[in-house]
Design a protein around this motif. Structure first.
Motif, PDB file in Angstrom:
ATOM      1  N   SER A   7       0.804  -1.223   0.000  1.00 45.97           N
ATOM      2  CA  SER A   7       0.000   0.000   0.000  1.00 45.97           C
ATOM      3  C   SER A   7       0.838   1.274   0.000  1.00 45.97           C
ATOM      4  O   SER A   7       0.321   2.359  -0.253  1.00 45.97           O
ATOM      5  CB  SER A   7      -0.922   0.019   1.220  1.00 45.97           C
ATOM      6  N   GLY A   8       2.133   1.149   0.318  1.00 39.09           N
ATOM      7  CA  GLY A   8       2.982   2.330   0.407  1.00 39.09           C
ATOM      8  C   GLY A   8       2.726   3.144   1.661  1.00 39.09           C
ATOM      9  O   GLY A   8       3.118   4.301   1.756  1.00 39.09           O
ATOM     10  N   ALA A   9       2.047   2.511   2.650  1.00 44.47           N
ATOM     11  CA  ALA A   9       1.734   3.209   3.899  1.00 44.47           C
ATOM     12  C   ALA A   9       1.786   2.218   5.053  1.00 44.47           C
ATOM     13  O   ALA A   9       1.649   1.010   4.867  1.00 44.47           O
ATOM     14  CB  ALA A   9       0.351   3.857   3.818  1.00 44.47           C
TER      15      ALA A   9
ATOM     16  N   SER B 224      -7.094   8.151  10.105  1.00 41.91           N
ATOM     17  CA  SER B 224      -5.650   7.982   9.922  1.00 41.91           C
ATOM     18  C   SER B 224      -4.899   7.651  11.214  1.00 41.91           C
ATOM     19  O   SER B 224      -3.681   7.648  11.220  1.00 41.91           O
ATOM     20  CB  SER B 224      -5.046   9.251   9.304  1.00 41.91           C
TER      21      SER B 224
ATOM     22  N   ASN C 179       2.018   7.733   4.824  1.00 37.99           N
ATOM     23  CA  ASN C 179       2.499   7.426   3.481  1.00 37.99           C
ATOM     24  C   ASN C 179       4.025   7.336   3.568  1.00 37.99           C
ATOM     25  O   ASN C 179       4.684   8.276   4.017  1.00 37.99           O
ATOM     26  CB  ASN C 179       2.065   8.530   2.507  1.00 37.99           C
TER      27      ASN C 179
ATOM     28  N   THR D 255       6.344   7.296   1.286  1.00 41.78           N
ATOM     29  CA  THR D 255       7.101   8.132   0.360  1.00 41.78           C
ATOM     30  C   THR D 255       7.147   9.584   0.840  1.00 41.78           C
ATOM     31  O   THR D 255       8.214  10.198   0.894  1.00 41.78           O
ATOM     32  CB  THR D 255       6.501   8.080  -1.062  1.00 41.78           C
ATOM     33  N   SER D 256       6.000  10.132   1.188  1.00 43.60           N
ATOM     34  CA  SER D 256       5.934  11.544   1.582  1.00 43.60           C
ATOM     35  C   SER D 256       6.122  11.754   3.085  1.00 43.60           C
ATOM     36  O   SER D 256       6.297  12.893   3.520  1.00 43.60           O
ATOM     37  CB  SER D 256       4.584  12.136   1.166  1.00 43.60           C
TER      38      SER D 256
ATOM     39  N   THR E  97       3.905  11.628   5.331  1.00 32.37           N
ATOM     40  CA  THR E  97       2.768  12.401   5.846  1.00 32.37           C
ATOM     41  C   THR E  97       1.613  11.454   6.146  1.00 32.37           C
ATOM     42  O   THR E  97       1.516  10.363   5.570  1.00 32.37           O
ATOM     43  CB  THR E  97       2.293  13.448   4.821  1.00 32.37           C
ATOM     44  N   ARG E  98       0.749  11.900   7.047  1.00 31.74           N
ATOM     45  CA  ARG E  98      -0.433  11.098   7.368  1.00 31.74           C
ATOM     46  C   ARG E  98      -1.260  10.856   6.115  1.00 31.74           C
ATOM     47  O   ARG E  98      -1.361  11.727   5.256  1.00 31.74           O
ATOM     48  CB  ARG E  98      -1.323  11.814   8.389  1.00 31.74           C
ATOM     49  N   THR E  99      -1.850   9.681   6.084  1.00 29.94           N
ATOM     50  CA  THR E  99      -2.746   9.347   4.994  1.00 29.94           C
ATOM     51  C   THR E  99      -3.930   8.584   5.571  1.00 29.94           C
ATOM     52  O   THR E  99      -3.855   8.068   6.688  1.00 29.94           O
ATOM     53  CB  THR E  99      -2.013   8.537   3.899  1.00 29.94           C
TER      54      THR E  99
ATOM     55  N   HIS F 134      -6.684   5.606   6.099  1.00 28.18           N
ATOM     56  CA  HIS F 134      -6.806   4.157   5.966  1.00 28.18           C
ATOM     57  C   HIS F 134      -7.671   3.853   4.743  1.00 28.18           C
ATOM     58  O   HIS F 134      -8.598   4.608   4.436  1.00 28.18           O
ATOM     59  CB  HIS F 134      -7.504   3.560   7.195  1.00 28.18           C
ATOM     60  N   SER F 135      -7.383   2.763   4.085  1.00 30.85           N
ATOM     61  CA  SER F 135      -8.225   2.334   2.966  1.00 30.85           C
ATOM     62  C   SER F 135      -9.596   1.912   3.509  1.00 30.85           C
ATOM     63  O   SER F 135      -9.768   1.686   4.712  1.00 30.85           O
ATOM     64  CB  SER F 135      -7.574   1.142   2.249  1.00 30.85           C
TER      65      SER F 135
END
Length: 169
Positions: free
Chosen positions: A57-59, A92, A120, A122-123, A125-127, A129-130
């Motif tokens: 997921s990248g997170a 999140s 996340n 990569t960044s 930063t908070r993202t 949840h799916s």
């Protein structure tokens, strides 16, 4: 399909190398025992490998805060019961409560609240949840435990009182 256990628990033996000169589990090692138990619970009961989830997921969840109460020593060679459960979540964030009890599960040795943010990778930063994760978190949330970000000490007091009452019965 059977319901997933909201509060899985496993037995763990306190190892010599994890103890202080008094034969008590070193304060810093409580986190290792708790986090390792939670990882085992999530993998065994929910088939959720956190490393694979992060890759796919990248997170992933990052701990933002711990509240830890040391109540009774966990001694070298002793078996302890570790229970983990989600007591709060939102888009999140989540809060996992972990309890360390004596082998019989009747006395609370330590209580941990781990607050986590879904980030996340990569960044950084908070993202959010799916949708699938939100459904899983909703199924696993122990709604009977009233979560208040400032209520950790009150939770410790209530849980100890509850276990004392159970021992008396």
């Amino acid at each position: 399909m059977p319901a997933l256990p909201q509060s899985p628990e496993t037995m763990h033996r306190i190892h010599f190398q994890d103890c202080d000169p008094f034969g008590h589990l070193n304060n810093a090692r409580y986190l290792d025992y708790f986090l390792n138990a939670r990882e085992d619970h999530v993998l065994k009961h929910y088939a959720l490998n956190l490393t694979q989830l992060a890759s796919k997921s990248g997170a992933g969840w990052v701990v933002t805060k711990h509240h830890l109460a040391y109540l009774r020593p966990a001694n070298h060679g002793e078996n302890v019961l570790i229970r983990s459960q989600i007591i709060h979540f939102d888009n999140s964030n989540l809060v996992v409560e972990m309890q360390m009890r004596n082998e019989e599960g009747t006395r609370l040795k330590a209580l941990l609240w781990s607050e986590m943010a879904f980030v996340n990778l990569t960044s950084a930063t908070r993202t959010d949840h799916s949708d699938n994760l939100m459904e899983l978190l909703d199924d696993l949330d122990v709604e009977e435990i009233s979560y208040d970000p400032d209520g950790f000490d009150e939770r410790v007091r209530r849980l100890r009182k509850e276990l004392k009452r159970e021992r008396a019965e």
